[in-house]
Design a protein around this motif. Structure first.
Motif, PDB file in Angstrom:
ATOM      1  N   THR A  39     -15.648  -6.491 -27.568  1.00  0.00           N
ATOM      2  CA  THR A  39     -15.624  -6.990 -26.196  1.00  0.00           C
ATOM      3  C   THR A  39     -15.951  -8.471 -26.150  1.00  0.00           C
ATOM      4  O   THR A  39     -15.345  -9.231 -25.386  1.00  0.00           O
ATOM      5  N   GLU A  40     -16.884  -8.919 -26.975  1.00  0.00           N
ATOM      6  CA  GLU A  40     -17.217 -10.344 -27.027  1.00  0.00           C
ATOM      7  C   GLU A  40     -16.037 -11.164 -27.538  1.00  0.00           C
ATOM      8  O   GLU A  40     -15.759 -12.260 -27.030  1.00  0.00           O
TER       9      GLU A  40
ATOM     10  N   GLN B 259     -13.582 -11.462 -24.817  1.00  0.00           N
ATOM     11  CA  GLN B 259     -14.056 -12.452 -23.856  1.00  0.00           C
ATOM     12  C   GLN B 259     -13.850 -13.872 -24.393  1.00  0.00           C
ATOM     13  O   GLN B 259     -13.477 -14.779 -23.650  1.00  0.00           O
ATOM     14  N   ALA B 260     -14.053 -14.069 -25.693  1.00  0.00           N
ATOM     15  CA  ALA B 260     -13.788 -15.373 -26.311  1.00  0.00           C
ATOM     16  C   ALA B 260     -12.291 -15.701 -26.212  1.00  0.00           C
ATOM     17  O   ALA B 260     -11.913 -16.852 -25.941  1.00  0.00           O
ATOM     18  N   ALA B 261     -11.436 -14.698 -26.414  1.00  0.00           N
ATOM     19  CA  ALA B 261      -9.994 -14.909 -26.284  1.00  0.00           C
ATOM     20  C   ALA B 261      -9.635 -15.268 -24.844  1.00  0.00           C
ATOM     21  O   ALA B 261      -8.782 -16.132 -24.605  1.00  0.00           O
TER      22      ALA B 261
ATOM     23  N   SER C 267     -19.691 -10.800 -18.117  1.00  0.00           N
ATOM     24  CA  SER C 267     -18.989  -9.606 -17.659  1.00  0.00           C
ATOM     25  C   SER C 267     -19.925  -8.413 -17.672  1.00  0.00           C
ATOM     26  O   SER C 267     -20.952  -8.410 -18.341  1.00  0.00           O
ATOM     27  N   ASP C 268     -19.551  -7.406 -16.917  1.00  0.00           N
ATOM     28  CA  ASP C 268     -20.306  -6.160 -16.834  1.00  0.00           C
ATOM     29  C   ASP C 268     -19.524  -5.075 -17.550  1.00  0.00           C
ATOM     30  O   ASP C 268     -18.302  -4.982 -17.398  1.00  0.00           O
ATOM     31  N   ILE C 269     -20.244  -4.280 -18.334  1.00  0.00           N
ATOM     32  CA  ILE C 269     -19.603  -3.195 -19.076  1.00  0.00           C
ATOM     33  C   ILE C 269     -20.533  -1.988 -19.088  1.00  0.00           C
ATOM     34  O   ILE C 269     -21.754  -2.129 -19.157  1.00  0.00           O
TER      35      ILE C 269
ATOM     36  N   GLY D 174     -15.173   0.172 -20.559  1.00  0.00           N
ATOM     37  CA  GLY D 174     -14.655  -1.189 -20.621  1.00  0.00           C
ATOM     38  C   GLY D 174     -15.275  -2.073 -19.563  1.00  0.00           C
ATOM     39  O   GLY D 174     -16.119  -1.664 -18.775  1.00  0.00           O
ATOM     40  N   VAL D 175     -14.835  -3.294 -19.554  1.00  0.00           N
ATOM     41  CA  VAL D 175     -15.356  -4.302 -18.647  1.00  0.00           C
ATOM     42  C   VAL D 175     -14.884  -4.004 -17.231  1.00  0.00           C
ATOM     43  O   VAL D 175     -13.713  -3.699 -17.006  1.00  0.00           O
TER      44      VAL D 175
END
Length: 182
Positions: free
Chosen positions: A80-81, A84-86, A115-117, A135-136
């Motif tokens: 997920t990180e 988020q970087a992408a 983000s919230d997950i 997921g987010v």
């Protein structure tokens, strides 16, 4: 220079992209929109303890792992990180392209994403309530831009970059996904 951006000195113009090649690419895709449809291929293999290496083109493999609280060894960002970087990188690329196209010189692009997950399903072995959204669920993007344009122009550049970002659109209009055992 910062440790995060070793090729850029604060306050100096970001290293430019080739405006002529950008215009040529844009023209090519305007003349033949179907030619812009491509396939992206990657190959991922597990290395144990939630470490995964992904081959992208002919680059060095990218390591993705989990932190200790998710049973990993903290060797790299988790999936997920990395997504988020992408997301941030895609927005940044769009900002630089749009700014270049509009004749704006940028001296800073910095993006913070939060983000919230809900991870309580724990990869299908935890809380498996059928109504659960894995997921987010919510993403908050904060963008700092500096350059030779007024705030209104910079805001329009970032809004347009977000609108046309392929990764933003993957988040907001998810792709059809299939899987099969081969």
């Amino acid at each position: 220079m910062s440790d995060l951006t070793p090729n850029h000195n604060p306050g100096e113009a970001l290293e430019p992209i080739d405006a002529e090649r950008l215009a040529s690419l844009a023209q090519k895709n305007q003349e033949n929109p179907a030619g812009g449809k491509k396939q992206i291929k990657t190959h991922t293999e597990a290395d144990g303890q939630f470490r995964n290496y992904t081959q992208i083109r002919d680059l060095e493999p990218v390591l993705v792992a989990e932190p200790p609280q998710l049973l990993g060894d903290n060797a790299a960002g988790n999936p997920t990180e990395v997504a988020q970087a992408a997301l941030a990188s895609c927005i940044s690329v769009g900002i630089q392209a749009i700014a270049t196209h509009r004749g704006v010189t940028l001296t800073r692009i910095a993006i913070d994403i939060e983000s919230d997950i809900d991870i309580s399903a724990v990869w299908g072995v935890g809380d498996l309530d059928e109504d659960k959204r894995t997921g987010v669920s919510d993403v908050r993007v904060k963008i700092e831009l500096e350059g030779d344009a007024d705030r209104e122009t910079l805001d329009k550049i970032q809004r347009d970059a977000v609108k046309w970002s392929p990764v933003v659109n993957t988040y907001t209009r998810p792709a059809n996904l299939t899987s099969e055992l081969v």
